[in-house]
Design an enzyme around this catalytic site. Structure first.
Site, PDB file in Angstrom:
ATOM      1  N   ASP A  61     -28.285  -4.529 -37.236  1.00  0.00           N
ATOM      2  CA  ASP A  61     -27.022  -4.149 -37.865  1.00  0.00           C
ATOM      3  C   ASP A  61     -26.499  -5.367 -38.628  1.00  0.00           C
ATOM      4  OD1 ASP A  61     -24.701  -2.822 -38.531  1.00  0.00           O
ATOM      5  OD2 ASP A  61     -23.760  -3.069 -36.571  1.00  0.00           O
TER       6      ASP A  61
HETATM    7  C1  SPV Z   1     -20.883   0.628 -35.548  1.00  0.00           C
HETATM    8  O1  SPV Z   1     -20.992   1.591 -34.767  1.00  0.00           O
HETATM    9  O2  SPV Z   1     -21.775   0.312 -36.329  1.00  0.00           O
HETATM   10  C2  SPV Z   1     -19.650  -0.166 -35.558  1.00  0.00           C
HETATM   11  C3  SPV Z   1     -18.879  -0.346 -34.324  1.00  0.00           C
HETATM   12  O3  SPV Z   1     -19.353  -0.714 -36.595  1.00  0.00           O
HETATM   13  S1  SPV Z   1     -19.375  -1.856 -33.615  1.00  0.00           S
HETATM   14  O4  SPV Z   1     -20.770  -1.732 -33.218  1.00  0.00           O
HETATM   15  O5  SPV Z   1     -18.506  -2.057 -32.454  1.00  0.00           O
HETATM   16  O6  SPV Z   1     -19.187  -2.919 -34.595  1.00  0.00           O
HETATM   17 MG    MG Z   2     -20.912  -0.857 -37.948  1.00  0.00          MG
END
Ligand code: SPV
Ligand code: MG
Length: 316
Positions: A61
């Site tokens: 991510d």
């Molecule tokens: C996601 O689900 O990608 C989010 C929430 O942005 S978090 O993982 O808490 O950043």
């Molecule tokens: Mg996110």
């Protein structure tokens, strides 16, 4: 859900969810199939998570997927469900100009809204990031303004996500940022926290005092009683990664069972029946369409009113 739910466009339905008289729930989905399951089980809205969409591609991510790759997934999701989808737009995948192009495409594709966070590009996941520097308030406010100016559907929702608490900054900085993004045109604020209690977000909600809809992501403080949120003026709760985590758990159980005994065991790791796969991809519509289009007689095809025949059910 309200009675005119299905007649409204998705942005308008998301707006309804954000103005309901109790906190709405948005559940994570990461592809068309998970979006369909969330809808079929009666949930009211979807969070298209950057974390879980990246994970289903085996990626981090951290903007490893390009924005057009993310858009491909989102278009499939949007076609698969009638639920409003709030897209996790990270920090905008670049500068204000990328934000504009992304928002134009999302709002044309019928997605309900997008949430941008005030990290710099490339972003890091908020639950593991270590670096504390955020985007400057003017540069992020410019992205919010650019998003609002670019949307092609007047009901499209732009949410500004404040990462001040994630960056270790306090309530004053969180308020300063939220105020600026609100003035830049944000339709709602998402206040994020990674504490194991809800103290930060509840303090923010008190101070914010319903200036605009407020969303939270209680992944790390999931055990807080839900009643606290409605009372604090929080409008939506996002369960941001839970369908993927449930799927990972189920798949692992199955793999381990097959490894041990050589065959899948329904008793050890229950599975959806195969018919569910056909139902979730609406195979019956294809059978109906075959009957209609493959056996069409030449006489019927020439009839002037053949175009006004009853429309088929939504197809995948
Ligand atoms: C996601 O689900 O990608 C989010 C929430 O942005 S978090 O993982 O808490 O950043
Ligand atoms: Mg996110």
């Amino acid at each position: 859900m309200t009675s005119n739910h299905s007649t409204l466009k998705s942005g308008a339905r998301l707006r309804q969810l954000l103005s309901a008289d109790r906190p709405s729930v948005l559940l994570e989905a990461h592809d068309a199939l998970s979006a369909r399951i969330v809808e079929a089980e009666g949930l009211e809205g979807i969070w298209a998570s950057s974390l879980t969409i990246a994970a289903t591609h085996g990626l981090r991510d951290a903007n490893e997927l390009t924005w057009t790759q993310v858009l491909d997934v989102l278009e499939h999701m949007g076609e698969a469900t009638a639920l409003p989808i709030l897209v996790d737009g990270d920090s905008g995948h670049g500068d204000f100009n990328t934000v504009r192009r992304f928002v134009r495409k999302l709002s044309r594709a019928g997605l309900a809204g997008v949430c941008f966070e005030d990290q710099r590009f490339p972003k890091e996941n908020s639950l593991i990031r270590t670096e504390g520097t955020l985007a400057s308030i003017p540069s992020f406010s410019g992205k919010i303004r650019a998003a609002k100016d670019a949307q092609q559907d007047e009901d499209f929702v732009v949410v500004a996500r404040v990462e001040a608490f994630i960056a270790g900054l306090g309530l004053d900085e969180a308020m300063l940022r939220a105020e600026a993004y609100h003035s830049a045109g944000a339709d709602a604020i998402l206040i994020h926290s990674r504490r194991t209690d809800a103290d930060e977000v509840l303090a923010f909600a008190r101070e914010w005092a319903c200036r605009s809809p407020l969303l939270i992501v209680p992944t790390t403080y999931a055990s807080t009683p839900q009643a606290a949120y409605g009372a604090a003026g929080i409008n939506a709760i996002i369960w941001a990664n839970h369908t993927l985590r449930a799927a990972i758990h189920a798949m692992r159980g199955l793999c381990r069972g097959i490894k041990l005994s050589g065959a899948p065991s329904e008793a050890e790791s229950p599975m959806a029946p195969l018919d569910d796969v056909f139902a979730l991809t609406i195979h019956e519509e294809l059978a109906e369409a075959r009957r209609r289009y493959e056996t069409i007689s030449s006489t019927y095809a020439r009839l002037p009113d053949s175009r006004s025949a009853r429309p088929l059910a939504r197809w995948p």
